[in-house]
Write a protein that holds these residues in place. Structure first.
Motif, short mmCIF file in Angstrom:
data_model
loop_
_atom_site.label_atom_id
_atom_site.label_comp_id
_atom_site.label_asym_id
_atom_site.label_seq_id
_atom_site.Cartn_x
_atom_site.Cartn_y
_atom_site.Cartn_z
N TRP A 82 0.86 -1.18 0.00
CA TRP A 82 0.00 0.00 0.00
C TRP A 82 0.90 1.23 0.00
CZ3 TRP A 82 -0.85 -4.32 2.91
CH2 TRP A 82 -2.09 -4.98 2.75
N LEU A 83 0.53 2.19 -0.80
CA LEU A 83 1.33 3.42 -0.90
C LEU A 83 0.39 4.60 -0.98
CD1 LEU A 83 4.01 4.96 -1.41
CD2 LEU A 83 3.70 4.46 -3.85
N SER A 84 0.61 5.59 -0.13
CA SER A 84 -0.14 6.83 -0.21
C SER A 84 0.84 7.99 -0.32
CB SER A 84 -1.04 7.02 1.03
OG SER A 84 -0.28 7.08 2.21
N THR A 85 0.48 8.94 -1.16
CA THR A 85 1.30 10.14 -1.36
C THR A 85 0.41 11.35 -1.17
OG1 THR A 85 2.60 8.92 -2.99
CG2 THR A 85 2.91 11.29 -2.89
N ILE A 86 0.87 12.28 -0.36
CA ILE A 86 0.07 13.45 0.00
C ILE A 86 0.73 14.71 -0.53
CG2 ILE A 86 -0.68 14.89 1.94
CD1 ILE A 86 -1.19 12.33 3.51
N ASN A 87 -0.05 15.51 -1.21
CA ASN A 87 0.38 16.82 -1.68
C ASN A 87 -0.25 17.83 -0.74
OD1 ASN A 87 1.31 18.96 -3.14
ND2 ASN A 87 0.09 18.58 -4.97
N GLY A 88 0.49 18.22 0.29
CA GLY A 88 -0.08 19.01 1.37
C GLY A 88 -0.36 20.46 0.99
N THR A 89 -1.08 21.13 1.86
CA THR A 89 -1.41 22.54 1.68
C THR A 89 -1.09 23.30 2.96
OG1 THR A 89 -3.70 22.19 2.40
CG2 THR A 89 -3.26 22.06 0.03
N GLY A 90 -0.92 24.60 2.83
CA GLY A 90 -0.67 25.43 4.00
C GLY A 90 0.81 25.65 4.25
N GLU A 91 1.09 26.26 5.39
CA GLU A 91 2.47 26.62 5.74
C GLU A 91 2.85 26.04 7.09
OE1 GLU A 91 4.56 28.25 3.81
OE2 GLU A 91 3.09 28.56 2.22
N GLY A 92 4.13 25.78 7.25
CA GLY A 92 4.71 25.45 8.53
C GLY A 92 4.04 24.30 9.26
N VAL A 93 3.92 24.46 10.57
CA VAL A 93 3.40 23.40 11.43
C VAL A 93 1.94 23.09 11.09
CG1 VAL A 93 2.85 22.80 13.82
CG2 VAL A 93 5.03 23.87 13.28
N ALA A 94 1.18 24.09 10.69
CA ALA A 94 -0.23 23.84 10.35
C ALA A 94 -0.34 22.85 9.20
CB ALA A 94 -0.92 25.16 9.98
N ALA A 95 0.52 22.98 8.19
CA ALA A 95 0.52 22.04 7.08
C ALA A 95 0.93 20.65 7.53
CB ALA A 95 1.46 22.53 5.98
N ALA A 96 1.96 20.58 8.39
CA ALA A 96 2.42 19.29 8.90
C ALA A 96 1.36 18.60 9.73
CB ALA A 96 3.70 19.48 9.73
N MET A 97 0.60 19.37 10.51
CA MET A 97 -0.45 18.78 11.34
C MET A 97 -1.59 18.23 10.48
SD MET A 97 -0.55 21.46 14.54
CE MET A 97 -1.88 20.58 15.37
#
Length: 376
Positions: free
Chosen positions: A188-203
């Motif tokens: 199983w493989l998932s890839t995420i293209n995140g949004t936002g900046e800094g810690v908020a994006a990481a969370m």
């Protein structure tokens, strides 16, 4: 397995977490007359081999340590042996020992000792910062620390598949990430293209990753995994935040690839030297709307097929007001055919850094997955 290698394993099993290298050095000195032992760990950017403790950083591509790392084979140069410190395809670095042995049998035993060290470092790293801290040439941002800690590893090799991934900018990545798991029959493989900046994006990425893991470990299919993660994000943010993800499930015996495209990064197939984009059904990103109904697609892979997943940070990378773009990406991917997945990923990231003349500004994730066919 030889008695000296057994002694190395016993010494590692009994050593305090922070003294693994010292115990290996003591055992190699007694068994082989080795007088100098140094561990060089690859850094987060895959661009430097950093010493544990005192010593010089190795950055020159032609250095014997890099040749050992790249080719995953012992290298002897100037009375010094360089040995891969790797386990299950995860390349951690290189063990440098001197004086180098004069016979291939002893060199093979030293390579087994380096592999044993890799396994033990993996086992103790959850309880000590010694090895993680020595792998960084500069401080990670808090968001990057969160992202790297979530990863199951950077690469994996089994007889039926191999994969590798990289996050950029490695020391400041925010929301892009990947996750994988295998049980011998499926990967199983998932890839995420995140949004936002800094810690908020990481969370936000962390919430999606753990929701997907929770659903996967409960035995749910890809569509239900996406739905659970979608609901978790929507319940918290009510549509105010969302992120794109690509979920894949590869049957390692049949080569059937199941995919859910939730506003995903780009999925590229490399087959017989030709690049083609798989026709994915674009669906809503995770967390955009309440109770989104996701659908699965299936594709049949051929033995030897290679898949690349790249986020928009790769295609949109800009150097001298010129966008990297899909044409340059496809052209480069064609050249990666003979490379191992980690080398292919590292080469693409290196090409992007050269294109932008430095670190990437926007987040980028690159994942490469090879299916080598069923292994009886």
């Amino acid at each position: 397995m030889s008695e000296p290698v057994n002694r190395v394993r016993r010494a590692l099993n009994e050593a305090p977490a922070d003294l693994l290298l010292d115990r290996v050095a003591d055992t190699l000195a007694g068994a082989y007359g080795i007088t100098r032992v140094q561990l060089l760990q690859v850094d987060y950017r895959l661009s430097a081999l950093l010493p544990l403790g005192d010593g010089e950083t190795v950055t020159s591509p032609g250095h014997p340590a890099w040749r050992c790392f790249d080719h995953q084979t012992p290298i002897v140069a100037d009375d010094t042996a360089y040995l891969p410190v790797s386990m299950r395809g995860e390349r951690r670095g290189v063990l440098r020992v001197a004086p180098a042995p004069g016979d291939p049998g002893t060199l093979h035993e030293l390579a087994e000792a380096a592999t044993a060290l890799a396994h033990e470092i993996a086992a103790v790293s959850a309880g000590t910062d010694v090895y993680r801290a020595a792998r960084r040439s500069r401080r990670l941002t808090l968001a990057a620390e969160m992202q790297w800690e979530m990863l199951p590893g950077r690469s994996r090799i089994r007889p039926s598949f191999s994969l590798a991934g990289q996050l950029e900018p490695a020391y400041a990545v925010r929301g892009d990430s990947f996750d994988w798991s295998d049980d011998g029959e499926r990967v199983w493989l998932s890839t995420i293209n995140g949004t936002g900046e800094g810690v908020a994006a990481a969370m936000l990425t962390s919430l999606a990753t753990y929701a997907l893991r929770n659903a996967r470990r409960a035995g749910l299919g890809l569509a239900d995994q996406a739905a659970l993660a979608d609901q978790a994000i929507y319940d918290l943010h009510r549509g105010g935040q969302h992120l794109a993800a690509l979920l894949m499930d590869l049957d390692l015996r049949s080569g059937v690839l199941t995919v859910v495209d939730a506003g995903s990064p780009r999925l590229v197939l490399l087959r017989d030297g030709e690049v083609r984009q798989l026709p994915l059904e674009a669906q809503f990103p995770l967390g955009m709307f309440e109770a989104t109904d996701y659908h699965e697609q299936r594709f049949e892979l051929c033995r030897g097929d290679r898949l690349f997943v790249v986020s928009d940070g790769v295609i949109d990378a800009t150097g001298q007001d010129v966008r990297y773009g899909e044409t340059a990406l496809d052209r480069f991917l064609r050249r990666t055919g003979p490379m191992e997945p980690l080398d292919a990923v590292r080469s693409l990231i290196g090409d992007l850094r050269a294109f932008v003349a430095g670190d990437l500004v926007d987040d980028a994730v690159v994942v490469c997955l090879d299916w080598t066919g069923p292994q009886d």
